[in-house]
Scaffold this active site. Structure first.
Site, mmCIF file in Angstrom:
data_model
loop_
_atom_site.group_PDB
_atom_site.id
_atom_site.type_symbol
_atom_site.label_atom_id
_atom_site.label_comp_id
_atom_site.label_asym_id
_atom_site.label_seq_id
_atom_site.Cartn_x
_atom_site.Cartn_y
_atom_site.Cartn_z
ATOM 1 N N ASP A 156 -7.969 -5.622 6.370
ATOM 2 C CA ASP A 156 -7.617 -6.300 5.118
ATOM 3 C C ASP A 156 -6.149 -6.732 5.087
ATOM 4 O O ASP A 156 -5.500 -6.697 4.053
ATOM 5 C CB ASP A 156 -7.944 -5.410 3.917
ATOM 6 N N ARG A 212 -4.482 -4.628 9.160
ATOM 7 C CA ARG A 212 -3.389 -3.880 8.545
ATOM 8 C C ARG A 212 -3.299 -2.513 9.197
ATOM 9 O O ARG A 212 -4.107 -1.633 8.927
ATOM 10 C CB ARG A 212 -3.627 -3.735 7.041
ATOM 11 N N HIS A 247 -1.502 11.241 16.153
ATOM 12 C CA HIS A 247 -2.038 10.456 15.040
ATOM 13 C C HIS A 247 -0.926 9.644 14.385
ATOM 14 O O HIS A 247 0.143 10.163 14.091
ATOM 15 C CB HIS A 247 -2.653 11.410 14.009
ATOM 16 N N CYS A 276 0.810 -1.222 0.000
ATOM 17 C CA CYS A 276 0.000 0.000 0.000
ATOM 18 C C CYS A 276 0.842 1.270 0.000
ATOM 19 O O CYS A 276 0.324 2.361 -0.179
ATOM 20 C CB CYS A 276 -0.974 0.013 1.180
ATOM 21 N N HIS A 314 -4.119 4.622 10.152
ATOM 22 C CA HIS A 314 -5.411 3.945 10.279
ATOM 23 C C HIS A 314 -5.186 2.441 10.305
ATOM 24 O O HIS A 314 -4.152 1.949 9.857
ATOM 25 C CB HIS A 314 -6.331 4.305 9.114
ATOM 26 N N CYS A 363 -1.877 0.651 9.015
ATOM 27 C CA CYS A 363 -1.259 1.394 7.926
ATOM 28 C C CYS A 363 -0.731 2.698 8.521
ATOM 29 O O CYS A 363 -1.494 3.611 8.809
ATOM 30 C CB CYS A 363 -2.343 1.640 6.873
#
Ligand SMILES: [Zn+2]
Length: 133
Positions: A110, A119, A103, A66, A106, A121
């Site tokens: 998947d 995952r 932060h 990704c 996310h 990410c």
């Protein structure tokens, strides 16, 4: 929510670079395929770039394709805070550092073929890496 590490925006701004501030404190997303830690393959521990708390172990990092560093689980469930995020017309789960509220990225369900199916990410710029010595 109050976090063990609490700093004012001015303090975070002074400590973090401009790019790091926009990701960690304003939930921006770095461009994919640009992160320094994307191709990091050494054994070690990933920590929060803002407060240094341990977040992920290298053994849970996987190549998700990704463009951001991806992990299938955090070092401890309580190391991260998961928050429903309904921005950008999507329902996503935001991942924050539970120690300072910054932060990180996310989490998506998947992570195909991983032990958890998750995952995480993560923005590379939101993380630091300490190789095993
Ligand atoms: Zn943190």
């Amino acid at each position: 929510m109050s976090y063990p590490v609490h700093k004012s925006d001015a303090e975070w701004r002074a400590e973090l670079g401009e790019e790091q501030y926009s990701v960690l404190r304003e939930a921006a997303t770095e461009r994919p395929w640009t992160g320094e830690l994307l191709d990091e393959e050494r054994s070690g521990v990933y920590h929060c770039a803002a407060c240094d708390a341990e977040l992920f172990k290298s053994g849970t990092k996987f190549d998700s394709g990704c463009g951001w560093p991806s992990f299938y689980e955090s070092v401890r469930p309580e190391a991260v805070e998961l928050i429903e995020d309904r921005t950008l017309g999507m329902v996503r789960t935001e991942v924050r550092c539970a120690n300072c509220g910054s932060h990180l990225g996310h989490v998506f369900p998947d992570g195909f073929g991983t032990p958890t199916g998750d995952r995480y990410c993560m923005n590379s710029i939101a993380l630091g890496f300490t190789p095993e010595s």
